[in-house]
Write an enzyme that holds these catalytic residues in place. Sequence first.
Site, PDB file in Angstrom:
ATOM      1  N   ARG A  39       0.840  -1.193   0.000  1.00 60.72           N
ATOM      2  CA  ARG A  39       0.000   0.000   0.000  1.00 60.72           C
ATOM      3  C   ARG A  39       0.877   1.247   0.000  1.00 60.72           C
ATOM      4  NH1 ARG A  39      -1.735   0.761   4.347  1.00 60.72           N
ATOM      5  NH2 ARG A  39      -1.094  -1.083   5.501  1.00 60.72           N
ATOM      6  N   TYR A  70      -1.213  -3.504  -7.014  1.00 59.71           N
ATOM      7  CA  TYR A  70      -1.019  -4.251  -5.766  1.00 59.71           C
ATOM      8  C   TYR A  70      -2.290  -4.273  -4.910  1.00 59.71           C
ATOM      9  CZ  TYR A  70      -0.176  -5.409  -1.039  1.00 59.71           C
ATOM     10  OH  TYR A  70      -0.330  -5.981   0.196  1.00 59.71           O
ATOM     11  N   LYS A  79      -9.646  -2.483   1.849  1.00 63.02           N
ATOM     12  CA  LYS A  79      -9.363  -1.329   2.689  1.00 63.02           C
ATOM     13  C   LYS A  79     -10.134  -0.093   2.236  1.00 63.02           C
ATOM     14  CE  LYS A  79      -7.045  -3.697   5.426  1.00 63.02           C
ATOM     15  NZ  LYS A  79      -5.699  -4.139   5.438  1.00 63.02           N
ATOM     16  N   HIS A 116     -10.367  -2.372  11.623  1.00 65.04           N
ATOM     17  CA  HIS A 116      -9.302  -3.231  11.102  1.00 65.04           C
ATOM     18  C   HIS A 116      -9.071  -4.370  12.105  1.00 65.04           C
ATOM     19  CE1 HIS A 116      -4.882  -3.337   9.398  1.00 65.04           C
ATOM     20  NE2 HIS A 116      -5.639  -4.246   8.833  1.00 65.04           N
ATOM     21  N   SER A 162      -1.136  -3.577  10.274  1.00 66.81           N
ATOM     22  CA  SER A 162      -0.799  -4.489   9.179  1.00 66.81           C
ATOM     23  C   SER A 162       0.448  -5.304   9.517  1.00 66.81           C
ATOM     24  CB  SER A 162      -0.552  -3.691   7.904  1.00 66.81           C
ATOM     25  OG  SER A 162      -1.702  -2.953   7.583  1.00 66.81           O
ATOM     26  N   CYS A 211       0.946  -7.513  11.774  1.00 64.56           N
ATOM     27  CA  CYS A 211       1.227  -7.652  13.209  1.00 64.56           C
ATOM     28  C   CYS A 211       0.477  -8.824  13.836  1.00 64.56           C
ATOM     29  CB  CYS A 211       0.915  -6.365  13.942  1.00 64.56           C
ATOM     30  SG  CYS A 211       2.092  -5.055  13.556  1.00 64.56           S
ATOM     31  N   ASP A 269      -9.266  -9.776   9.091  1.00 60.65           N
ATOM     32  CA  ASP A 269      -8.751  -8.437   8.769  1.00 60.65           C
ATOM     33  C   ASP A 269      -9.738  -7.308   9.030  1.00 60.65           C
ATOM     34  OD1 ASP A 269      -6.360  -7.079   7.698  1.00 60.65           O
ATOM     35  OD2 ASP A 269      -7.635  -6.487   6.030  1.00 60.65           O
ATOM     36  N   ARG A 271       1.868 -12.159  -0.721  1.00 60.24           N
ATOM     37  CA  ARG A 271       0.564 -12.502  -0.142  1.00 60.24           C
ATOM     38  C   ARG A 271      -0.066 -13.708  -0.826  1.00 60.24           C
ATOM     39  NH1 ARG A 271      -1.709  -8.854   4.030  1.00 60.24           N
ATOM     40  NH2 ARG A 271      -0.018  -7.366   4.272  1.00 60.24           N
TER      41      ARG A 271
HETATM   42  P1  GTP Z   1      -2.289  -7.773   7.416  1.00 60.57           P
HETATM   43  O1  GTP Z   1      -2.825  -8.809   6.507  1.00 60.57           O
HETATM   44  O2  GTP Z   1      -1.223  -6.938   6.781  1.00 60.57           O
HETATM   45  O3  GTP Z   1      -3.348  -6.911   8.025  1.00 60.57           O
HETATM   46  O4  GTP Z   1      -1.447  -8.533   8.568  1.00 60.57           O
HETATM   47  P2  GTP Z   1      -1.875  -9.402   9.848  1.00 60.57           P
HETATM   48  O5  GTP Z   1      -2.139  -8.502  10.998  1.00 60.57           O
HETATM   49  O6  GTP Z   1      -2.943 -10.367   9.476  1.00 60.57           O
HETATM   50  O7  GTP Z   1      -0.514 -10.169  10.199  1.00 60.57           O
HETATM   51  P3  GTP Z   1      -0.128 -11.725  10.076  1.00 60.57           P
HETATM   52  O8  GTP Z   1      -0.962 -12.601  10.941  1.00 60.57           O
HETATM   53  O9  GTP Z   1      -0.096 -12.071   8.629  1.00 60.57           O
HETATM   54  O10 GTP Z   1       1.344 -11.728  10.667  1.00 60.57           O
HETATM   55  C1  GTP Z   1       2.372 -10.943  10.120  1.00 60.57           C
HETATM   56  C2  GTP Z   1       3.721 -11.367  10.626  1.00 60.57           C
HETATM   57  O11 GTP Z   1       3.739 -11.389  12.054  1.00 60.57           O
HETATM   58  C3  GTP Z   1       4.129 -12.755  10.170  1.00 60.57           C
HETATM   59  O12 GTP Z   1       5.468 -12.689   9.728  1.00 60.57           O
HETATM   60  C4  GTP Z   1       4.026 -13.600  11.394  1.00 60.57           C
HETATM   61  O13 GTP Z   1       4.966 -14.625  11.383  1.00 60.57           O
HETATM   62  C5  GTP Z   1       4.254 -12.616  12.533  1.00 60.57           C
HETATM   63  N1  GTP Z   1       3.496 -13.015  13.746  1.00 60.57           N
HETATM   64  C6  GTP Z   1       2.172 -13.264  13.819  1.00 60.57           C
HETATM   65  N2  GTP Z   1       1.795 -13.628  15.066  1.00 60.57           N
HETATM   66  C7  GTP Z   1       2.922 -13.602  15.812  1.00 60.57           C
HETATM   67  C8  GTP Z   1       3.198 -13.876  17.194  1.00 60.57           C
HETATM   68  O14 GTP Z   1       2.307 -14.212  17.991  1.00 60.57           O
HETATM   69  N3  GTP Z   1       4.485 -13.726  17.594  1.00 60.57           N
HETATM   70  C9  GTP Z   1       5.482 -13.351  16.744  1.00 60.57           C
HETATM   71  N4  GTP Z   1       6.722 -13.230  17.218  1.00 60.57           N
HETATM   72  N5  GTP Z   1       5.267 -13.102  15.424  1.00 60.57           N
HETATM   73  C10 GTP Z   1       4.006 -13.216  14.965  1.00 60.57           C
HETATM   74  C1  SPV Z   2      -2.923  -4.597   5.305  1.00 62.20           C
HETATM   75  O1  SPV Z   2      -1.935  -3.991   4.857  1.00 62.20           O
HETATM   76  O2  SPV Z   2      -3.430  -4.322   6.423  1.00 62.20           O
HETATM   77  C2  SPV Z   2      -3.522  -5.706   4.531  1.00 62.20           C
HETATM   78  C3  SPV Z   2      -3.088  -5.906   3.165  1.00 62.20           C
HETATM   79  O3  SPV Z   2      -4.405  -6.388   5.018  1.00 62.20           O
HETATM   80  S1  SPV Z   2      -3.761  -4.755   2.069  1.00 62.20           S
HETATM   81  O4  SPV Z   2      -4.924  -5.359   1.423  1.00 62.20           O
HETATM   82  O5  SPV Z   2      -2.747  -4.452   1.096  1.00 62.20           O
HETATM   83  O6  SPV Z   2      -4.187  -3.587   2.788  1.00 62.20           O
HETATM   84 MN    MN Z   3      -4.872  -5.692   7.141  1.00 64.18          MN
END
Ligand code: GTP
Ligand code: SPV
Ligand code: MN
Length: 582
Positions: free
Chosen positions: A71, A197, A206, A226, A248, A250, A277, A371
Amino acid sequence: MALTNNQAVLDWIHEMAAMTQPEHIVWIDGSDAQLEELRAQACATGEMEKLNQEKLPGCYLHRTAVNDVARVEDRTFICCRKQEDAGPTNNWMAPEEMYARLRRLYTGAMKGRTMYVIPYSMGVVGSLFAKYGIELTDSIYVVLNMAIMTRVGLAAARQLEDDFVKGLHATADNDPENRYIVHFPEDNTIMSVNSGYGGNVLLGKKCFALRIASYLGKNQGWMAEHMLILGVENPQGEVRYLAAAFPSACGKTNLAMLIPPEHYRKMGWKVWCVGDDIAWLRVGPDGRLWAMNPEYGFFGVAPGTNEKSNPNALQATRKDTIFTNVAHNLDDNTVWWEGLDKNPPEHAVDWKGNPWNGKTSTEKGAHPNSRFTAPAKNCPCISPEFENPAGVPISALVFGGRRAKTAPLVYQSRDWEHGVFVGSIMASETTAAATGDVGVVRRDPMAMLPFCGYHMADYWRHWLDMGKVLGDKAPKIFNVNWFRTDDAGHFLWPGFGDNLRVLEWIMHRCFDEIEAVDTPIGFEPKAEDIDLEGSGVSLETLKGLLSVDTTLWKEEAKEISAFYQKFEPRVPARSCQDFFAL
Ligand code: GTP
Ligand code: SPV
Ligand code: MN
C-alpha cells in the site's frame, strides 16, 4: 449484457467508459465458466502462471511490478469537501481538483483493453448488514482476486441501488509518480490508478470496507474496524467471541486461525475463525455489540506462514489460491517463501522474476509483503457462524502492536472510556505492508491510522458515543503485545498458538471469572493465572513480560500528549493524564 437495470449504475458505468475508452465492456456474473476463461486468458498473456494442479489445484502465481508491492500511504487521499474533516493524518485535496487531476490520468487509459464490471457484496448477499459496490477494472488479476475476497456476480448485482459504492481502477502505465488511491466519502466513490497491488486495487477491502465504511458507520451509528474476529471454544463447549485490531502484518491472520497448544487441545479448547482483517460492528437487538466479517477470503502475508506457525492458513492456500510476489519453485511448479520450510528450492524464480537459487542466494525469494489470496471456506477452522448474517456477539475488544519494550503482554482497561484511550495510544513498529521504513515506532490508533476515512479525533468521539449506546453491555477492552524482546532482540513470548494462554485470561475477565492486579496503566493478570504448562516460558520471564516500566511509560505519556496535540481542537474532552497513575 448489463446485470442490472438500475439507471444510476448504468449512467455511471457509461460515464467512466466514456472517459477511459475501453474496447470492450464485460460484466462479471460470478460463474465458474467465466472465471475459468479469464484464468486461461491471464495465463496466455503471462499475467498469471498456473501452478502444479496436483499439488496446488486451482492455484496461480502472479508478480506485480517491483515498485508496486505494498500500500502507498503517501499516495492515498481522503477527498471530502472540507479539509478539516479529513484530519491531520489523511492526505487531502479538494474534490473538484482531485477529480480533474484523475480525469487526465484516466482519459483513454483503457484504450484497446477490456473494462470488467464487477458487482460485489461486502457481507452475505441480501442480509441486513451487507453493502454493495461495483469495481470497474482493466485487470484480470483484480477480477480474480475480487472473486475470492468478496461475493461477486449476479446475486450482488440484483441488490444494487442508488447508494452503491463506485470504484474505478485502471492499471494505466503503472507510474508510481502518478499513482493515486483516492476516496470521496461524501460521493461513495473510490478511484485508483497506476497500481496493481492488493490493498491499492482490490477496492472492496481497505478502500470500501474500512475507509468508506468507517465514514458511513460514523453517520449511521456503527463501526468499521481493522479487526480479526474469532471464537474461543472452552472445554465446556461455550464459544465466546472477540475482535482484535493489530496494525498491518502484526498478527491478525495468525491469531484468527490459531491452533491451541497441545495441553489446551487435550482439554477441548478450539479457536474458530470468523474473519482475519476487517470487522463491521453494530449494536444488536439485545443491546450487545455484534461483529460480522464483510469479506469472503483472506489476503494474507505469505512469509512466516508454515506448518507450525499457522497450519490453518497454510491449508487454506492449498487450493483455489492466487499467490502474489512469492518465489516460484521450477522443479515442481509450486511456490516458496521465507519461513515456509528449511528447504528453499535451488531452481526457482524470485519475486522479481529473476532466476533464483534459494540455497546460495543472499537475496529473498519472496517479497516480505508477498501474499496469498485464499477463499475463507478453505480454512479448516472457519467458524460455522462465518455466513451468519447477524454476525457474532463480541465479549472482548483487543488492541495490540509490535512493541519491543513498553507494552506488557496483556492489560485490561478500567472501563470503555479508558479502553478507547488505550486504543487511541496504540503504537507499533512499522512493517513491510506499506511502503516506507520498516521497524520505526509510529502511533497507529486502533490500527486505523491508514484506514480511517475521516478525522481521527472524530473517530475517537464516535467510539465514545458507541460506548454510551452499549452501556453496561459493552465488551471489555484489552491491549496485548506478543512482540516484547530481551536485550539481544529475541522475542520473550512464543506467540502464535501460545497466545491462547492470554485469550483464556481475557475471556475469564469478560465473564467475571478471575481476579486481576491493578497497575498504573490498567488491570493485569496475576502471573500465576496465565497457564504456562508446555509453553517453555518460565514464571520469571512471564513476570518480566507483565512488568510496567514507569520510566518508559512516563516518556510514553509525554509522546502521547504531543501526539494528541495534532488533533486539537477536536480531541474529545478528558486529558490523557487522567488515565495513568504514574
Ligand atoms: P495484514 O494482513 O497486513 O493486516 O497482517 P496481519 O495482521 O494479518 O498479520 P499476520 O498474521 O499475517 O502476521 C504478520 C507477521 O507477524 C508474520 O510474519 C508472522 O509470522 C508474525 N506473527 C504473527 N503472530 C505472531 C506472534 O504471535 N508472535 C510473533 N513473534 N510473530 C508473529
Ligand atoms: C494490510 O496492509 O493491512 C492488509 C493488506 O491487510 S492490504 O490489502 O494491502 O491492505
Ligand atoms: Mn490488514
